[in-house]
Design an enzyme around this catalytic site. Sequence first.
Site, PDB file in Angstrom:
ATOM      1  N   ASP A  31       0.843  -1.189   0.000  1.00 15.47           N
ATOM      2  CA  ASP A  31       0.000   0.000   0.000  1.00 15.47           C
ATOM      3  C   ASP A  31       0.884   1.248   0.000  1.00 15.47           C
ATOM      4  OD1 ASP A  31      -3.206   0.571   1.006  1.00 15.47           O
ATOM      5  OD2 ASP A  31      -1.774   2.221   1.162  1.00 15.47           O
ATOM      6  N   SER A  94     -12.106   3.647  -1.185  1.00 19.15           N
ATOM      7  CA  SER A  94     -11.739   4.828  -1.978  1.00 19.15           C
ATOM      8  C   SER A  94     -11.326   4.465  -3.398  1.00 19.15           C
ATOM      9  CB  SER A  94     -10.611   5.605  -1.287  1.00 19.15           C
ATOM     10  OG  SER A  94      -9.438   4.827  -1.211  1.00 19.15           O
ATOM     11  N   HIS A  99     -10.453  -4.960  -3.331  1.00 20.59           N
ATOM     12  CA  HIS A  99      -9.122  -5.222  -2.792  1.00 20.59           C
ATOM     13  C   HIS A  99      -9.220  -5.655  -1.345  1.00 20.59           C
ATOM     14  CE1 HIS A  99     -10.069  -0.908  -2.507  1.00 20.59           C
ATOM     15  NE2 HIS A  99      -9.444  -0.917  -1.351  1.00 20.59           N
TER      16      HIS A  99
HETATM   17  P1  DGP Z   1      -9.545   1.723   0.287  1.00 20.33           P
HETATM   18  O1  DGP Z   1      -9.582   2.990   1.058  1.00 20.33           O
HETATM   19  O2  DGP Z   1      -9.984   0.516   1.100  1.00 20.33           O
HETATM   20  O3  DGP Z   1     -10.245   1.823  -1.055  1.00 20.33           O
HETATM   21  O4  DGP Z   1      -7.994   1.448   0.005  1.00 20.33           O
HETATM   22  C1  DGP Z   1      -7.325   1.924  -1.109  1.00 20.33           C
HETATM   23  C2  DGP Z   1      -5.860   1.846  -0.775  1.00 20.33           C
HETATM   24  O5  DGP Z   1      -5.150   2.008  -1.978  1.00 20.33           O
HETATM   25  C3  DGP Z   1      -5.360   2.929   0.169  1.00 20.33           C
HETATM   26  O6  DGP Z   1      -4.943   2.319   1.399  1.00 20.33           O
HETATM   27  C4  DGP Z   1      -4.175   3.551  -0.537  1.00 20.33           C
HETATM   28  C5  DGP Z   1      -3.910   2.616  -1.678  1.00 20.33           C
HETATM   29  N1  DGP Z   1      -3.457   3.255  -2.896  1.00 20.33           N
HETATM   30  C6  DGP Z   1      -4.072   4.277  -3.558  1.00 20.33           C
HETATM   31  N2  DGP Z   1      -3.381   4.616  -4.655  1.00 20.33           N
HETATM   32  C7  DGP Z   1      -2.298   3.775  -4.692  1.00 20.33           C
HETATM   33  C8  DGP Z   1      -1.202   3.642  -5.596  1.00 20.33           C
HETATM   34  O7  DGP Z   1      -1.070   4.337  -6.607  1.00 20.33           O
HETATM   35  N3  DGP Z   1      -0.275   2.687  -5.301  1.00 20.33           N
HETATM   36  C9  DGP Z   1      -0.386   1.882  -4.197  1.00 20.33           C
HETATM   37  N4  DGP Z   1       0.584   0.989  -3.994  1.00 20.33           N
HETATM   38  N5  DGP Z   1      -1.407   1.989  -3.331  1.00 20.33           N
HETATM   39  C10 DGP Z   1      -2.345   2.925  -3.579  1.00 20.33           C
END
Ligand code: DGP
Length: 113
Positions: A31, A94, A99
Amino acid sequence: MPDDCLFCRIVRGEIPVLLVAQNDHAVAFRDINPQAPVHVLVVPRRHVKSLAEAADASELGAIALLAAQVARQEGIEQGGYRVVMNTGADGGQSVAHLHMHLLGGRPMSWPPG
Ligand code: DGP
């Protein structure tokens, strides 16, 4: 597989991530905004908006089993860990591509915020 879906783009290798593991159905990567010493996202290769739209049990199983495999790889199996699938607005989702968060490496509190 929407062109503009962030996690579809990650699955296609168009956006760099720290890849942790993968199998035929799912990809696991770190993340970008870790909430614990180990914070890995496990996503299906196929675009599925959220758990509410999921219909393929073997795909969901592959995601859960990949999360458990990553927990072993990361050395947090013994201490324990948490998996979370934020679903929809009230669930705090978000990114609109299903996921599973794998969180570990510290004690977790309950209830979540
Ligand atoms: P949620 O809030 O449950 O939809 O989690 C989405 C997650 O995705 C959040 O913890 C941050 C992660 N995230 C968002 N954009 C990116 C990205 O570009 N790369 C990675 N590795 N994680 C990301």
